[in-house]
Scaffold this active site. Sequence first.
Site, PDB file in Angstrom:
ATOM      1  N   ASP A  13       8.839 -53.717  35.977  1.00 11.54           N
ATOM      2  CA  ASP A  13       7.816 -53.223  36.441  1.00 11.54           C
ATOM      3  C   ASP A  13       6.507 -53.922  36.077  1.00 11.54           C
ATOM      4  O   ASP A  13       6.845 -54.622  34.978  1.00 11.54           O
ATOM      5  CB  ASP A  13       7.851 -51.570  36.279  1.00 11.54           C
ATOM      6  CG  ASP A  13       6.402 -50.837  36.901  1.00 11.54           C
ATOM      7  OD1 ASP A  13       5.874 -51.453  37.818  1.00 11.54           O
ATOM      8  OD2 ASP A  13       5.965 -49.615  36.141  1.00 11.54           O
ATOM      9  N   SER A  14       5.083 -53.162  36.423  1.00  6.79           N
ATOM     10  CA  SER A  14       3.478 -53.585  36.118  1.00  6.79           C
ATOM     11  C   SER A  14       3.646 -53.699  34.499  1.00  6.79           C
ATOM     12  O   SER A  14       2.815 -53.857  33.863  1.00  6.79           O
ATOM     13  CB  SER A  14       2.574 -53.113  37.194  1.00  6.79           C
ATOM     14  OG  SER A  14       2.770 -51.619  37.212  1.00  6.79           O
ATOM     15  N   CYS A  77       9.572 -51.524  40.957  1.00  7.98           N
ATOM     16  CA  CYS A  77       8.111 -51.855  41.091  1.00  7.98           C
ATOM     17  C   CYS A  77       8.403 -51.149  42.384  1.00  7.98           C
ATOM     18  O   CYS A  77       8.715 -52.472  43.060  1.00  7.98           O
ATOM     19  CB  CYS A  77       8.114 -52.577  40.658  1.00  7.98           C
ATOM     20  SG  CYS A  77       6.182 -53.056  41.486  1.00  7.98           S
ATOM     21  N   GLU A 157      -0.853 -44.541  32.688  1.00  5.33           N
ATOM     22  CA  GLU A 157      -1.111 -45.520  31.650  1.00  5.33           C
ATOM     23  C   GLU A 157      -1.898 -45.048  30.817  1.00  5.33           C
ATOM     24  O   GLU A 157      -1.434 -45.261  29.295  1.00  5.33           O
ATOM     25  CB  GLU A 157      -1.563 -47.155  32.398  1.00  5.33           C
ATOM     26  CG  GLU A 157      -0.381 -48.023  32.617  1.00  5.33           C
ATOM     27  CD  GLU A 157       0.618 -47.995  32.454  1.00  5.33           C
ATOM     28  OE1 GLU A 157       0.435 -48.514  31.231  1.00  5.33           O
ATOM     29  OE2 GLU A 157       1.992 -48.351  33.015  1.00  5.33           O
ATOM     30  N   CYS A 189       6.009 -45.002  44.064  1.00  4.74           N
ATOM     31  CA  CYS A 189       5.523 -45.553  43.065  1.00  4.74           C
ATOM     32  C   CYS A 189       6.040 -45.437  41.540  1.00  4.74           C
ATOM     33  O   CYS A 189       5.004 -43.676  42.021  1.00  4.74           O
ATOM     34  CB  CYS A 189       3.958 -45.856  42.840  1.00  4.74           C
ATOM     35  SG  CYS A 189       3.719 -46.238  41.308  1.00  4.74           S
ATOM     36  N   HIS A 191       5.969 -45.209  38.230  1.00  8.29           N
ATOM     37  CA  HIS A 191       4.034 -44.147  38.032  1.00  8.29           C
ATOM     38  C   HIS A 191       4.131 -43.205  38.172  1.00  8.29           C
ATOM     39  O   HIS A 191       4.477 -42.231  37.462  1.00  8.29           O
ATOM     40  CB  HIS A 191       3.142 -45.329  37.743  1.00  8.29           C
ATOM     41  CG  HIS A 191       3.055 -46.146  36.677  1.00  8.29           C
ATOM     42  ND1 HIS A 191       3.238 -47.331  37.024  1.00  8.29           N
ATOM     43  CD2 HIS A 191       2.163 -46.754  35.947  1.00  8.29           C
ATOM     44  CE1 HIS A 191       2.929 -48.728  36.222  1.00  8.29           C
ATOM     45  NE2 HIS A 191       2.949 -47.926  35.196  1.00  8.29           N
TER      46      HIS A 191
END
Length: 276
Positions: A13-14, A77, A157, A189, A191
């Site tokens: 993932d990012s 992701c 984040e 997503c 996140h």
Amino acid sequence: MEGLQRIRIGVYDSGIGGLTVLKQLLMKIPFGIDFFYFADTARLPYGSKPQEMVRGFISEILSFFRHINVDAIVTACNTTDSLLTEAEKNNLWVPFFSIIDPTIHYLRNNVSDKNSIAIIGTEVTIKRSVYLRKLIIDENISGIFQKACPLFVPLVEEGLSDGELTEWIVTYYLEEIRRISPNYLILGCTHYSYLKTVIEKYLGNGTQIIDPADHVSEKVIEWIGKIETTKKSSVTFYVTGSAEDFKRKASLLLESSDELVVSHVELEKLGEFIHL
Ligand code: DGL
């Protein structure tokens, strides 16, 4: 897949979003697998960047996984999943597990007459409209709505999965969806899984939240088959940003008592794997 040899699975993932997928995998496959989690923390968020740029990032991550010799790749992701074509995913040197496809499959088997669905995701995911295009052909679905929520990734984040600011931003993005009151809301997503409680509370009981992390892990389990070892699964982490910062966040989110092994990968070095 059977045998004594340990299976090596790359998950990427990012950032920390994909840890929701990794957590599920570790819970459901506690033995016999060596996981390698790659987080491109130096370049997140992916979802607000030009598509061609993110496609370049994916090539680098895939080359890195080839270099460390994984047996399968799980995308944690949605943004990158929506950027890759079916041919690109099917023609990799190892199996590639999409996060979008098993979610579509689950929904198409579960929607009943005249259900409506909302999809939230990054700007890239919503522009690519992969969820929408794959669901719209189902005649049981009476309406599909989608909405990009670009502030959600930085919020998560930053560790702001709840609290007043988060509630305010959730209201800002989801007001219209709440009015529509769809039967399902897809967290498109990884996140966004961390915002599930706040989103659920805001939307109320009428909307069922679908977390794609639940569905991709089931596919991986199917592929692995029977595990014939009692040796614990392991995870090695690679990040392009600060290893210390990631270790702190990941230990909390994975609720891990073990010391996490996190290595920093220089972006310059990452780019070189493409040519190896
Ligand atoms: N967590 C990722 C996703 O599922 C990427 C988020 C981002 O970096 O924008 O889309």
